[in-house]
Design a protein around this motif. Sequence first.
Motif, mmCIF file in Angstrom:
data_model
loop_
_atom_site.group_PDB
_atom_site.id
_atom_site.type_symbol
_atom_site.label_atom_id
_atom_site.label_comp_id
_atom_site.label_asym_id
_atom_site.label_seq_id
_atom_site.Cartn_x
_atom_site.Cartn_y
_atom_site.Cartn_z
ATOM 1 N N ASN A 19 0.843 -1.188 0.000
ATOM 2 C CA ASN A 19 0.000 0.000 0.000
ATOM 3 C C ASN A 19 0.878 1.237 0.000
ATOM 4 O O ASN A 19 1.761 1.381 0.849
ATOM 5 N N SER A 21 0.038 4.345 0.585
ATOM 6 C CA SER A 21 -0.258 5.216 1.717
ATOM 7 C C SER A 21 0.471 4.740 2.973
ATOM 8 O O SER A 21 1.073 5.540 3.705
ATOM 9 N N LYS A 22 0.457 3.436 3.233
ATOM 10 C CA LYS A 22 1.137 2.897 4.403
ATOM 11 C C LYS A 22 2.653 3.068 4.286
ATOM 12 O O LYS A 22 3.344 3.374 5.261
ATOM 13 N N LYS A 25 3.614 6.637 5.148
ATOM 14 C CA LYS A 25 3.633 6.876 6.598
ATOM 15 C C LYS A 25 4.869 6.258 7.243
ATOM 16 O O LYS A 25 5.482 6.830 8.140
ATOM 17 N N GLN A 31 2.776 10.649 -0.435
ATOM 18 C CA GLN A 31 2.347 9.625 -1.381
ATOM 19 C C GLN A 31 2.774 9.944 -2.817
ATOM 20 O O GLN A 31 3.227 9.037 -3.540
#
Length: 303
Positions: A19, A21-22, A25, A31
């Motif tokens: 992912n 997005s993960k 982070k 992103q």
Amino acid sequence: MEQTLSSYRIFYAVANTGNISKAAKELYISQPAISKSIQKLEENIGVRLFERSSRGVTLTPEGQLLYTHVKSAFETLTLGEDKLRRSIALGMGNLTIGVSATLCKYILLPYLRNFIKKFPHINISIACHSTNQTLKLLEEGKLDIGLIGQPETLKNIDFYPVQEIEDIFVATKDYLHNLKIRGVEKHQLLKHSTLLLLDRENMTRQYIDEYLQNSRIIAQDVIEVSNMDLLIEMSKISLGTGCVIRNFVQNELKTGVLLEIPLEIPIDKRFVGFAYNKDVKISSSLRHFIDFYESCSTVSKPL
């Protein structure tokens, strides 16, 4: 490899999380930066690495192949970092010491026995060379430190004396008796003996050659060997008169296995000590060893 480590780190994080997005982070970056990095990596390699969907991303067969190698590389880096941290915590390091076989046996090993007790995690390598060879390797930066006889000139070498030594000539009672039968007087012993000496590349041999020349002693017969232990053993079987270091034949002199030959002109005593190249950066392991032998030595450093 055309790609940067940061590009592969992003690829690795995205593959692990599945992912973008993960991964963003986890890496503390945006992103769009993640997506741009992956796109550039795919363009440079020339293959598609991920399949995109609403649920995230999955590796293509090509991406899976690359991931296998990238995963191994990052695991190796992590392992290296862990080992480095443990090394720092334990005071680990490496130390390469140059020394002759004789000085290693009689002088260096007692120092190392106590040093290792204090610094058990320092890896020690010993390179057996003559004093002249050790000095050359120190100047070339190929050794950390050497245990040597004190050279006449030090140049860029720091020398710290740890033991005073004395060269003497010895022979067995039988060998001296045979010389006496041949009519050799006491003051002529060296001239008429088979002299057992170290080879000419050895600093000790050069020191003794100078003594013999200054004393006007011309050897009639000489046997050269490569180390002091062999000289001692050859002297003990009555092969000739050996030039040895008194410190290393104390037991033989005490028991009468070898007898010291009196000299009209005694040989000046000299020093053995540790030496290192002052122009080379001192590692933490070498600093530990320097501090150790300086704290142990009872010999005053000459000015």
